[in-house]
Every structure is written in structure tokens, then in C-alpha cells.
Design a protein around this motif. Structure first.
Motif, mmCIF file in Angstrom:
data_model
loop_
_atom_site.group_PDB
_atom_site.id
_atom_site.type_symbol
_atom_site.label_atom_id
_atom_site.label_comp_id
_atom_site.label_asym_id
_atom_site.label_seq_id
_atom_site.Cartn_x
_atom_site.Cartn_y
_atom_site.Cartn_z
ATOM 1 N N ILE A 49 5.178 -6.294 -2.368
ATOM 2 C CA ILE A 49 4.838 -4.876 -2.201
ATOM 3 C C ILE A 49 3.687 -4.533 -3.140
ATOM 4 O O ILE A 49 3.706 -4.880 -4.328
ATOM 5 C CB ILE A 49 6.060 -3.979 -2.523
ATOM 6 C CG1 ILE A 49 7.255 -4.357 -1.641
ATOM 7 C CG2 ILE A 49 5.711 -2.504 -2.354
ATOM 8 C CD1 ILE A 49 7.036 -4.180 -0.163
ATOM 9 N N SER A 54 -2.451 -1.457 -9.976
ATOM 10 C CA SER A 54 -2.900 -1.209 -11.346
ATOM 11 C C SER A 54 -1.938 -1.738 -12.408
ATOM 12 O O SER A 54 -2.113 -1.483 -13.591
ATOM 13 C CB SER A 54 -3.154 0.286 -11.568
ATOM 14 O OG SER A 54 -1.975 1.007 -11.344
ATOM 15 N N THR A 118 0.361 4.491 -7.648
ATOM 16 C CA THR A 118 1.023 5.296 -6.620
ATOM 17 C C THR A 118 2.337 5.892 -7.132
ATOM 18 O O THR A 118 2.906 5.420 -8.127
ATOM 19 C CB THR A 118 1.348 4.406 -5.402
ATOM 20 O OG1 THR A 118 2.138 3.299 -5.860
ATOM 21 C CG2 THR A 118 0.093 3.899 -4.717
#
Ligand code: FAD
Length: 337
Positions: A49, A54, A118
Motif C-alpha cells: 500500500i 513520504s 496522506t
């Protein structure tokens, strides 16, 4: 859902390291995720995933399906005179969510401004900065449980949140997070205890800060202190701050009176990993294309075209130096693939 073959992940990770995924897809809806998982089972391929990339270091190609989560949406679940509950798609950009909440004067996550990545990745390592952690505002998580093959709702108290860890980090690859629910406050308790935040507010002569003023202060501090991944490849703090017993801390303090540490319980201390690294002479040091950032020793940077292996080996050298000098084993915060 389109599955592409042989895709470069270079632009999809903040280190800018080159690695290829044998298969790659972007998931925009929950039902597409079911299809992606079925595909992996059918093809007997592993999956990985990916959010904003980052907090990940690719040291090799990935022979399997890289699933980039791009599920969007911010939904108002409930509003009371004091609180707001929102449900946010895992693919939303974290900092844009913070900005959205700050703009609406919903308090709780303003100290987490400018953290890349995210929303779906925020619970994984329970992102934290300036005295606040994601767990403080997360109420529940919607995820696909790949072990039970079903959708699950996981409440905050079940997430096993800790310092840069959670159930999702411990049971790696079991849960795929698609939505995160947050509880925010209209009259929040502000966290201004960090010296750097206080300094900025003082300089700007702000005596009664708004959440916007705090967010602005955090953005200013971070912009000054941390490298911008769009200009200099990095993944923020590469290492965690190690936790030690009070006995170990006392012995270190006797040998190194300037050691930076703070108590986290009656029996344990957290040591500043950046200080340990600095004392071993790594801060600002460069080896080929890889370096230890000159303003913050916790950050490893990719100055040019460093490979993931080179970055990994550089981090090994730092770990060894700290172990040799202090007897402390540093742990990586970054996810190594
Ligand atoms: C300049 C800079 C500063 C940073 N500062 C901070 C900081 O102050 N505090 C902090 O805590 N972190 C910080 N980080 C680290 C990083 O921003 C966070 O860890 C962030 O949450 C990673 O989000 P991402 O979407 O990029 O995750 P990725 O790097 O894409 O993924 C990270 C891990 O989470 C898994 N994952 C991602 N999304 C999902 C999902 N939806 N479901 C299941 N698993 C998933 C991935 O498989 C991987 O193991 C910083 C990074 C940078 C580059």
C-alpha cells in the motif's frame, strides 16, 4: 480499475529513489480495493500500500501490486455546539486537511501542519509533532482486513496507538485503511508548550493565538528546519527517539551531562536521537549522494541520485556509530521495502 505493468516509483516516494513495481494501480473507490486484493490472490502476488510515499525507502524493485490509495472526500458526520466529527478519505492530502480544518476554525490537528503524506497513513505511525499526535483526534478507522477478508471499523482504543506506532504498523500489511474519522473542537485546548512555537508567537506579539496562528507558526518552524522533499529527497525523521530505563538514562547523564532527554513515565526516558547522532559527528556529513541534513541530524537526505541501498547503508553506519559510543540501538522510523 486499471493494473499497469512495470511502473517506476521514483516520483511516488519523497526520497526520489528509483524502484519499479511489476504491477501498479490507483484506487479511488472502496469497491476497487476488493478487486485489487482479489487480483493479488488470484495471481499469488504480494501487495504494497502506498500513500504519498513520504515515509518509505525503496531499496529494491517490488514484484507484486503496488496499490496507491487515492480515495477522496471529507464528510461531516455530526456537529454539536462544541464538536465536529468528520470522516475523511484515506487518499486526501494530510496538510490540505489540516488547512481545511484550520480555515473552518475546527481545532485539534493544527500542530500537525505541513506533515507530508496522506490521511490514511496518519494512523499507521500515529504521526506527531509539537506535542500533538494523530491519535488525539482520531475516533475510528475504516479498513479492509486482509486476514479476515472483510471490512472492519476499528475504534481509537483498539488501534494500540503509541509513539510512532499502532496496530497497523505492528500487524504490517493486514489492514488497508480507507477512511479515518476525526473529532475536532470548536473551542480547542491549544498546544503552545513547545519553545519554538512560543518563540514565534512572542516575536509576532500574539498573546492569544488562534488555531490559525499556531498552524502558521508550525509551518514557519518546519519550513526553516526541515528540507522540502520536492527540492531535496528525504522522509523526515529517519530514526525514532529511543526509550530507555531510568537506570540507563542516569548512567548516560553521568557520562554526558548535556544529553537531551525527557521523562515519559516514572521509569522511562526518551532520548533525543538527533542529539545522539550529532555527538557521533554525523550531522551535516555527506557520503556521495547521501547525507545527514545539516540543520537536523535525524533527517537523511538524497542530494542527487542515491539508491535506496546507499541510503540504507548510510543509516546502518549511523546506527553503528551511536551503538558504539552510547550503547543505544537506534530504530528506523522509515518503512524499508
Ligand atoms: C519533510 C518531512 C517531514 C515529516 N515530518 C513528520 C512529522 O513531523 N511527524 C511524523 O509523524 N511524520 C513525519 N514525516 C513522515 C511522513 O510524513 C508521515 O509518516 C506520513 O504519515 C506518511 O504518509 P504517506 O501517505 O506519505 O505514507 P507512505 O510513505 O506512502 O506509507 C507509509 C507506510 O504506511 C503504509 N500505508 C500508507 N497508506 C496506507 C493505508 N491507507 N492503509 C494501510 N497502510 C498504509 C505504507 O504501506 C507504508 O508502510 C515527515 C516526512 C517528511 C518527508
Amino acid at each position: 480499475m486499471l493494473i499497469q505493468e512495470n511502473i517506476s516509483l521514483k516520483s511516488l516516494n519523497s526520497f526520489g529513489c528509483n524502484a519499479n513495481a511489476s504491477h501498479f494501480c490507483i484506487i479511488k473507490r472502496k469497491d476497487e480495493l476488493n478487486d485489487a486484493i482479489s487480483w493479488c490472490k488470484h495471481q499469488q502476488k504480494p501487495f504494497l500500500i502506498l500513500g504519498g510515499g513520504s515515509n518509505i525507502l525503496f531499496t529494491k524493485d517490488f514484484d507484486g501490486l503496488v496499490i496507491k490509495i487515492d480515495i477522496k472526500g471529507i464528510e461531516l458526520v455530526k456537529e454539536t455546539p462544541s464538536d465536529i466529527i468528520i470522516n475523511v478519505g484515506a487518499g486526501e492530502n494530510w496538510h490540505l486537511l489540516v488547512k481545511y480544518c484550520v480555515q473552518k476554525s475546527w481545532g485539534g490537528i493544527e500542530n500537525l501542519s505541513l506533515i507530508p503524506g496522506t490521511v490514511g497513513a496518519a494512523p499507521i505511525q500515529n504521526i506527531g509533532a509539537y506535542g500533538v499526535e494523530a491519535k488525539d483526534c482520531i475516533t475510528q478507522i475504516t479498513a479492509y482486513d486482509t486476514q479476515l477478508n472483510q471490512w472492519v471499523t476499528i475504534l481509537n482504543k483498539e488501534c494500540q496507538f503509541g509513539y510512532r506506532t499502532s496496530l497497523f504498523k505492528q500487524e504490517k500489511n493486514r489492514y488497508i485503511i480507507t477512511e479515518v474519522q476525526f473529532s475536532l473542537q470548536k473551542q480547542p485546548t491549544l498546544h503552545t508548550d513547545y519553545g519554538a512555537i512560543r518563540d514565534v508567537l512572542h516575536r509576532k506579539q500574539i498573546k492569544q493565538p488562534s488555531i490559525e496562528a499556531i498552524s502558521d507558526a508550525v509551518i514557519e518552524i518546519r519550513t526553516e528546519k526541515l528540507p522540502d522533499p520536492t527540492k531535496l529527497g528525504n522522509a523526515g525523521s529517519f530514526f525514532k527517539n529511543p526509550t530507555v530505563s531510568i537506570e540507563v538514562f542516569d548512567a548516560l547523564k553521568a557520562a554526558y551531562p548535556n544529553i537531551i532527554a525527557f521523562p515519559i513515565s516514572n521509569t522511562e526516558y526518551k532520548l533525543a536521537a538527533g542529539w545522539l547522532i550529532e555527538q557521533t559527528g554525523w550531522k551535516g556529513k555527506r557520503n556521495g549522494a547521501v547525507g545527514c541534513y545539516e540543520k537536523q541530524a535525524l533527517v537523511i537526505v538524497n542530494y542527487a541520485e542515491a539508491t535506496g541501498i546507499e541510503i540504507y547503508n548510510f543509516s546502518e553506519e549511523i546506527i553503528q556509530s551511536v551503538l558504539d559510543k552510547f550503547g543505544i540501538q537506534l530504530e528506523r522510523e522509515v518503512n524499508v521495502v
